[in-house]
Scaffold this motif. Structure first.
Motif, PDB file in Angstrom:
ATOM      1  N   ASN A   1       0.834  -1.201  -0.108  1.00  0.00           N
ATOM      2  CA  ASN A   1       0.112  -0.143   0.010  1.00  0.00           C
ATOM      3  C   ASN A   1       0.804   1.325  -0.127  1.00  0.00           C
ATOM      4  O   ASN A   1       0.784   2.177  -0.536  1.00  0.00           O
ATOM      5  CB  ASN A   1      -0.925   0.025   1.143  1.00  0.00           C
ATOM      6  CG  ASN A   1      -1.950  -1.095   1.094  1.00  0.00           C
ATOM      7  OD1 ASN A   1      -2.616  -1.564  -0.097  1.00  0.00           O
ATOM      8  ND2 ASN A   1      -2.408  -1.601   2.165  1.00  0.00           N
TER       9      ASN A   1
ATOM     10  N   ASP B   1       0.498   5.915  -7.437  1.00  0.00           N
ATOM     11  CA  ASP B   1      -0.738   6.801  -7.498  1.00  0.00           C
ATOM     12  C   ASP B   1      -0.184   8.580  -7.492  1.00  0.00           C
ATOM     13  O   ASP B   1      -0.603   9.057  -8.206  1.00  0.00           O
ATOM     14  CB  ASP B   1      -1.772   6.493  -6.429  1.00  0.00           C
ATOM     15  CG  ASP B   1      -2.231   5.181  -6.682  1.00  0.00           C
ATOM     16  OD1 ASP B   1      -1.990   4.617  -7.810  1.00  0.00           O
ATOM     17  OD2 ASP B   1      -2.980   4.651  -5.976  1.00  0.00           O
TER      18      ASP B   1
ATOM     19  N   GLU C   1       0.309  -6.061  -9.533  1.00  0.00           N
ATOM     20  CA  GLU C   1       0.002  -6.452  -8.313  1.00  0.00           C
ATOM     21  C   GLU C   1       0.832  -7.819  -7.841  1.00  0.00           C
ATOM     22  O   GLU C   1       1.355  -7.906  -6.890  1.00  0.00           O
ATOM     23  CB  GLU C   1      -1.486  -6.282  -7.824  1.00  0.00           C
ATOM     24  CG  GLU C   1      -1.648  -6.659  -6.142  1.00  0.00           C
ATOM     25  CD  GLU C   1      -3.069  -6.277  -5.783  1.00  0.00           C
ATOM     26  OE1 GLU C   1      -3.409  -6.808  -4.537  1.00  0.00           O
ATOM     27  OE2 GLU C   1      -3.703  -5.568  -6.787  1.00  0.00           O
TER      28      GLU C   1
ATOM     29  N   LYS D   1       2.040   1.553  -3.520  1.00  0.00           N
ATOM     30  CA  LYS D   1       0.869   1.936  -4.382  1.00  0.00           C
ATOM     31  C   LYS D   1       0.776   3.419  -4.311  1.00  0.00           C
ATOM     32  O   LYS D   1       0.140   4.045  -5.014  1.00  0.00           O
ATOM     33  CB  LYS D   1      -0.278   1.086  -4.198  1.00  0.00           C
ATOM     34  CG  LYS D   1      -1.367   1.334  -5.046  1.00  0.00           C
ATOM     35  CD  LYS D   1      -2.563   0.419  -4.646  1.00  0.00           C
ATOM     36  CE  LYS D   1      -3.629   0.550  -5.703  1.00  0.00           C
ATOM     37  NZ  LYS D   1      -4.254   1.834  -5.786  1.00  0.00           N
TER      38      LYS D   1
ATOM     39  N   ILE E   1       1.486  -1.060 -12.037  1.00  0.00           N
ATOM     40  CA  ILE E   1       1.903  -2.011 -10.881  1.00  0.00           C
ATOM     41  C   ILE E   1       1.224  -3.343 -11.347  1.00  0.00           C
ATOM     42  O   ILE E   1       0.061  -3.515 -11.671  1.00  0.00           O
ATOM     43  CB  ILE E   1       1.222  -1.544  -9.733  1.00  0.00           C
ATOM     44  CG1 ILE E   1       2.129  -0.376  -9.120  1.00  0.00           C
ATOM     45  CG2 ILE E   1       1.573  -2.608  -8.621  1.00  0.00           C
ATOM     46  CD1 ILE E   1       1.667   0.171  -7.791  1.00  0.00           C
TER      47      ILE E   1
END
Length: 495
Positions: free
Chosen positions: A263, A270, A375, A266, A373
């Motif tokens: 997270n 973002d 994941e 990420k 990404i």
């Protein structure tokens, strides 16, 4: 300012004529004013970009620290025996936990008084009385007395409780279900003595001495420990004991906190994508050459909607192909795309960890450096190659040359440094909000424009005064000529 004669003799609208003449004279000032608006727009646009860069840099701070990638989570194989939560940096991957006995809390000394009172706000009635609290506050065996006096006619149970609680006597009082309870704050023994009162407190007193508690006893990896409570910290982990499991140890294991690290990465991606999208829009925004900043009088002559549209068109492209942003965007991309040389034979890249460019296709070029990404791949990298992920982002180099240092620095370290350089350039060009002194290039330009406008305003005032003097002289001359003509006509008429 002298006397101004406006068309009295000539019949001309002198004021309008001078105003029209001054419009042509004011054109240099109008050009300066439009230029000032353009510079202010560019300055504000630069400062907005610096705000975005600073926000991205704040996000980068966590990615530069190894602690971000060393986050762990604890898992108990039997939560009903003991639960665990990582709060620091555990040194082991697993812990054997055996709960010998749970902690038993101590109970403080207390005095209970059964009453027949149903409303704690009602006056007690009867004679005035005293409640004396005797307590060994210093722990030396000396009982100190704190007498509290009450009026039977006005005091209630509620006021008794409030006065005891504010007396600093080492005890606290409460009232519930017709029962007045006084409890020792520190667990030490005390006594309560009362004089005659309607509550008959002495007769109804039940005193209970305090009891000492028992510590929790437990074993971690075979070593026995004690704790005053069932919750404690050990080696970076908060343990909570819930029940005994004597001779049946459970295991508390630690592992990389995959979700927390994922997270964090990420969030950075973002934020980075949002920033470069904004940069790309600004440096490629259409420039409408036929539009320029509107002056105040021009805005007043237009509808609000039309004026707003025209100003939007005039603002568009204010940072078109701006060299600071264009070069800065290139350096940000390079910081992320260049592999990190962690040692002589090993280099790491974002693509190896599952962070790369857009999917291939005919429109991929339009993404302009946006990151994507994978994941599954990133989570596998965090789970199985956590040390490489850490080095990729946080690696620090003290190499002697700038090139070697750049190649060996983690992408977060590089990006942080590049953001500093871009923001410094923008600040040098446009200054910063709230700065008491603006020594930026655009700030100097605005000051020079203001000075030029002020000089022109002084010059225009002189020109306008000259026009008025000329027209006034003309009006006087015409008035005099008209007077002479009237005199001659009168003289001729008499003959």
């Amino acid at each position: 300012m002298g006397i101004r004669l406006s068309g009295m003799a000539s019949g001309m609208d002198t004021e309008k004529m001078i105003k029209d003449l001054m419009k042509a004279q004011r054109e240099p000032v109008n050009r300066l004013q439009r230029s000032k608006y353009s510079v202010e727009w560019k300055r504000d646009a630069y400062r907005d970009m610096n705000t975005l860069f600073a926000d991205l840099q704040t996000t980068m701070k966590n990615l530069r620290m190894s602690s971000t990638f060393n986050k762990k989570t604890a898992i108990s194989d039997n939560d009903s025996i003991a639960s665990a939560k990582v709060v620091g940096n555990p040194t082991l991957s697993s812990y054997s936990v055996e709960v010998v006995s749970l902690a038993k809390a101590s109970t403080p000394a207390r005095a209970e008084f059964q009453t027949s009172v149903t409303n704690s706000k009602d006056a007690i009635g009867g004679p005035d009385f005293t409640i004396t609290i005797k307590k060994d506050t210093n722990g030396d065996g000396t009982m100190e007395e704190v007498p509290l006096t009450f009026s039977g006619a006005t005091d209630s149970i509620e006021s008794i409780v409030n006065k005891i609680n504010s007396s600093k006597s080492g005890v606290k009082a409460s009232f519930f279900d017709k029962k007045l309870v006084i409890t020792s704050e520190d667990g030490k023994e005390f006594d309560i003595v009362t004089t005659t009162n309607n509550l008959n407190l002495d007769a109804n007193k039940i005193y209970t001495a305090g009891t000492t508690g028992d510590p929790a006893r437990f074993k971690i990896n075979g070593v026995e420990y004690t704790s005053s409570t069932n919750s404690f910290s050990f080696d970076g982990i908060d343990f909570t004991l819930k029940q005994s499991n004597l001779n049946s140890p459970i295991t508390v294991g630690t592992k990389t906190d995959e979700d927390a690290i994922f997270n964090t990465v990420k969030d950075f991606v973002d934020k980075y994508n949002a920033v470069i999208e904004t940069i790309n829009k600004k440096i490629s925004e259409t420039k409408y050459k036929g539009y320029q900043p509107l002056l105040d009088e021009e805005k007043e002559a237009l509808s609000e909607k039309t004026a707003e549209k025209m100003e939007t068109m005039a603002r568009s492209g204010i940072l078109l192909r701006d060299p600071i942003l264009t070069n800065g965007l290139y350096e940000l991309r390079r910081a992320l795309s260049t592999s990190v040389q962690v040692d002589t034979n090993k280099s790491l890249s974002l693509s190896q960890m599952g962070i790369g460019g857009p999917p291939s296709g005919k429109n991929a070029y339009q993404e302009n450096g946006k990151l994507y990404i994978n994941e599954t791949k990133l989570r596998e990298s965090i789970r199985n190659n956590g040390d490489d992920v850490l080095k990729l982002f946080t690696n620090y180099s003290n190499a002697s040359t700038n090139a070697e240092k750049y190649n060996a620095s983690g992408v977060a370290e590089r990006l942080f440094g590049q953001l500093n350089k871009i923001m410094d350039k923008v600040t040098k060009e446009a200054g910063s909000v709230g700065s008491g002194y603006d020594d930026s290039s655009l700030g100097k330009k605005l000051k020079q424009t203001d000075d030029d406008i002020e000089r022109w305003e002084d010059r225009l005032k002189i020109i306008e005064d000259r026009y008025w003097k000329q027209f006034t002289a003309m009006e006087k001359a015409m008035s005099k000529a008209q007077s002479q003509g009237s005199w001659f006509a009168q003289m001729l008429g008499q003959k």
